[in-house]
Design a protein around this motif. Structure first.
Motif, PDB file in Angstrom:
ATOM      1  N   SER A  70     -11.455  -1.547 -13.724  1.00 32.33           N
ATOM      2  CA  SER A  70     -11.797  -2.243 -12.475  1.00 32.33           C
ATOM      3  C   SER A  70     -11.422  -1.466 -11.218  1.00 32.33           C
ATOM      4  O   SER A  70     -11.285  -2.046 -10.144  1.00 32.33           O
ATOM      5  N   GLY A  71     -11.236  -0.167 -11.342  1.00 28.15           N
ATOM      6  CA  GLY A  71     -10.992   0.645 -10.161  1.00 28.15           C
ATOM      7  C   GLY A  71      -9.554   0.604  -9.685  1.00 28.15           C
ATOM      8  O   GLY A  71      -8.701  -0.072 -10.244  1.00 28.15           O
ATOM      9  N   TYR A  72      -9.306   1.361  -8.625  1.00 29.58           N
ATOM     10  CA  TYR A  72      -7.959   1.435  -8.066  1.00 29.58           C
ATOM     11  C   TYR A  72      -8.057   1.775  -6.591  1.00 29.58           C
ATOM     12  O   TYR A  72      -9.124   2.156  -6.085  1.00 29.58           O
ATOM     13  N   GLU A  73      -6.945   1.626  -5.903  1.00 26.92           N
ATOM     14  CA  GLU A  73      -6.843   2.064  -4.513  1.00 26.92           C
ATOM     15  C   GLU A  73      -5.421   2.537  -4.267  1.00 26.92           C
ATOM     16  O   GLU A  73      -4.515   2.258  -5.053  1.00 26.92           O
ATOM     17  N   VAL A  74      -5.234   3.276  -3.181  1.00 27.90           N
ATOM     18  CA  VAL A  74      -3.901   3.623  -2.714  1.00 27.90           C
ATOM     19  C   VAL A  74      -3.708   2.886  -1.401  1.00 27.90           C
ATOM     20  O   VAL A  74      -4.336   3.209  -0.394  1.00 27.90           O
ATOM     21  N   TYR A  75      -2.862   1.864  -1.455  1.00 29.31           N
ATOM     22  CA  TYR A  75      -2.646   0.976  -0.311  1.00 29.31           C
ATOM     23  C   TYR A  75      -1.293   1.284   0.308  1.00 29.31           C
ATOM     24  O   TYR A  75      -0.257   1.101  -0.328  1.00 29.31           O
ATOM     25  N   ASN A  76      -1.309   1.793   1.524  1.00 27.37           N
ATOM     26  CA  ASN A  76      -0.065   2.179   2.214  1.00 27.37           C
ATOM     27  C   ASN A  76       0.833   3.050   1.336  1.00 27.37           C
ATOM     28  O   ASN A  76       2.050   2.858   1.283  1.00 27.37           O
ATOM     29  N   GLY A  77       0.198   3.973   0.631  1.00 28.88           N
ATOM     30  CA  GLY A  77       0.941   4.901  -0.214  1.00 28.88           C
ATOM     31  C   GLY A  77       1.260   4.393  -1.594  1.00 28.88           C
ATOM     32  O   GLY A  77       1.854   5.122  -2.405  1.00 28.88           O
ATOM     33  N   VAL A  78       0.876   3.149  -1.911  1.00 30.30           N
ATOM     34  CA  VAL A  78       1.173   2.553  -3.218  1.00 30.30           C
ATOM     35  C   VAL A  78      -0.098   2.504  -4.062  1.00 30.30           C
ATOM     36  O   VAL A  78      -1.068   1.839  -3.679  1.00 30.30           O
ATOM     37  N   PRO A  79      -0.137   3.185  -5.204  1.00 31.03           N
ATOM     38  CA  PRO A  79      -1.312   3.078  -6.074  1.00 31.03           C
ATOM     39  C   PRO A  79      -1.375   1.703  -6.739  1.00 31.03           C
ATOM     40  O   PRO A  79      -0.380   1.230  -7.284  1.00 31.03           O
ATOM     41  N   ILE A  80      -2.551   1.089  -6.650  1.00 32.86           N
ATOM     42  CA  ILE A  80      -2.783  -0.211  -7.283  1.00 32.86           C
ATOM     43  C   ILE A  80      -3.985  -0.061  -8.215  1.00 32.86           C
ATOM     44  O   ILE A  80      -5.103   0.205  -7.757  1.00 32.86           O
ATOM     45  N   PHE A  81      -3.747  -0.228  -9.502  1.00 33.57           N
ATOM     46  CA  PHE A  81      -4.816  -0.137 -10.496  1.00 33.57           C
ATOM     47  C   PHE A  81      -5.239  -1.557 -10.859  1.00 33.57           C
ATOM     48  O   PHE A  81      -4.444  -2.341 -11.366  1.00 33.57           O
ATOM     49  N   TYR A  82      -6.503  -1.873 -10.628  1.00 32.98           N
ATOM     50  CA  TYR A  82      -6.975  -3.247 -10.790  1.00 32.98           C
ATOM     51  C   TYR A  82      -7.455  -3.580 -12.197  1.00 32.98           C
ATOM     52  O   TYR A  82      -7.769  -4.731 -12.482  1.00 32.98           O
ATOM     53  N   GLY A  83      -7.488  -2.603 -13.060  1.00 29.98           N
ATOM     54  CA  GLY A  83      -7.874  -2.857 -14.447  1.00 29.98           C
ATOM     55  C   GLY A  83      -8.038  -1.547 -15.188  1.00 29.98           C
ATOM     56  O   GLY A  83      -8.774  -0.677 -14.736  1.00 29.98           O
TER      57      GLY A  83
ATOM     58  N   ALA B  76       7.054  -2.607  -4.078  1.00 28.15           N
ATOM     59  CA  ALA B  76       6.589  -2.032  -5.337  1.00 28.15           C
ATOM     60  C   ALA B  76       6.135  -0.594  -5.128  1.00 28.15           C
ATOM     61  O   ALA B  76       5.522  -0.266  -4.108  1.00 28.15           O
ATOM     62  N   SER B  77       6.444   0.275  -6.093  1.00 30.86           N
ATOM     63  CA  SER B  77       6.065   1.689  -5.999  1.00 30.86           C
ATOM     64  C   SER B  77       4.689   1.953  -6.592  1.00 30.86           C
ATOM     65  O   SER B  77       3.980   2.860  -6.162  1.00 30.86           O
ATOM     66  N   ALA B  78       4.328   1.186  -7.605  1.00 29.55           N
ATOM     67  CA  ALA B  78       3.012   1.271  -8.242  1.00 29.55           C
ATOM     68  C   ALA B  78       2.745  -0.058  -8.929  1.00 29.55           C
ATOM     69  O   ALA B  78       3.684  -0.723  -9.388  1.00 29.55           O
ATOM     70  N   ILE B  79       1.476  -0.441  -8.980  1.00 25.40           N
ATOM     71  CA  ILE B  79       1.111  -1.756  -9.509  1.00 25.40           C
ATOM     72  C   ILE B  79      -0.062  -1.613 -10.471  1.00 25.40           C
ATOM     73  O   ILE B  79      -1.038  -0.902 -10.178  1.00 25.40           O
TER      74      ILE B  79
END
Length: 214
Positions: free
Chosen positions: A192-205, A180-183
């Motif tokens: 609910s915050g976000y992170e960049v995990y191994n180059g992939v942005p993950i938005f939790y809410g 996945a490129s972005a989640i």
């Protein structure tokens, strides 16, 4: 009145996507479930089109609140107004279909999964595309062979909590590892915050956009 100064922003992006949290239907017979039953009128699709929405995600815990009629009338209303959809179908195979589009010179696939509640499909039953990490990973890997970017949009987690669970974080990171490129995650109705995990942005809410709640 509804979208206010957001309308120009939505209309000027390459592709505007939103979660459609309920069926668009005049049906009055609801399914038997725990929790609220949601629906809106067919005219809602006109409002979304007016705002500039191009794609709606249907994999959520309310899309089947009014059964197959609610689902099919939603698809018809969106299609009539030029709005594409992803994440639900009249059977599991159709619900798993991903939406592919071109944004500039890139091909982008959208995959949409939902927490297993009253709305998810299994086999030949209609409904939302369920979270099933093994199956979801297979679909991500399949999409990866034909597109440049994969956007995964997930409906799940704990409502009214402003932090994701470790379980959900692990699942979404697993999706990132698979390609996945972005989640994007929604369902909590909170930012609910976000992170960049191994180059992939993950938005939790992302919180709510237009969602009346007295």
């Amino acid at each position: 009145f509804i979208f206010n100064d957001f309308s120009p922003f939505i209309r000027n992006v390459d592709l505007a996507v939103t979660n459609l949290e309920c069926p668009l239907t005049i049906a009055t017979t609801a399914i038997d479930k725990i929790g609220p039953l949601l629906k809106a009128s067919h005219e809602t699709a006109e409002a979304l089109a007016y705002a500039g929405i191009d794609l709606v995600t249907l994999a959520n815990n309310h899309i089947m609140d009014y059964g197959l009629i609610g689902l099919t009338s939603t698809i018809e209303a969106c299609s009539k107004n030029g709005i594409k959809y992803v994440g639900a179908g009249i059977n599991n195979g159709e619900a798993r279909n991903f939406f592919i589009t071109e944004v500039g010179k890139y091909k982008v696939a959208f995959l949409n999964f939902s927490e297993n509640e009253y709305s998810t499909t299994h086999g030949k039953a209609p409904g939302a595309n369920p979270i099933d990490p093994v199956v979801n990973i297979l679909d991500i890997v399949k999409a990866k062979t034909t597109v440049d970017f994969i956007i995964v949009i997930v409906h799940g987690g704990h409502e009214m909590h402003n932090l994701p669970s470790l379980r959900m974080k692990n699942i979404l990171r697993f999706f990132a590892d698979a390609g996945a490129s972005a989640i994007f995650l929604h369902h909590a109705h909170y930012y609910s915050g976000y992170e960049v995990y191994n180059g992939v942005p993950i938005f939790y809410g992302l919180g709510n956009f237009v969602f009346d709640n007295p």
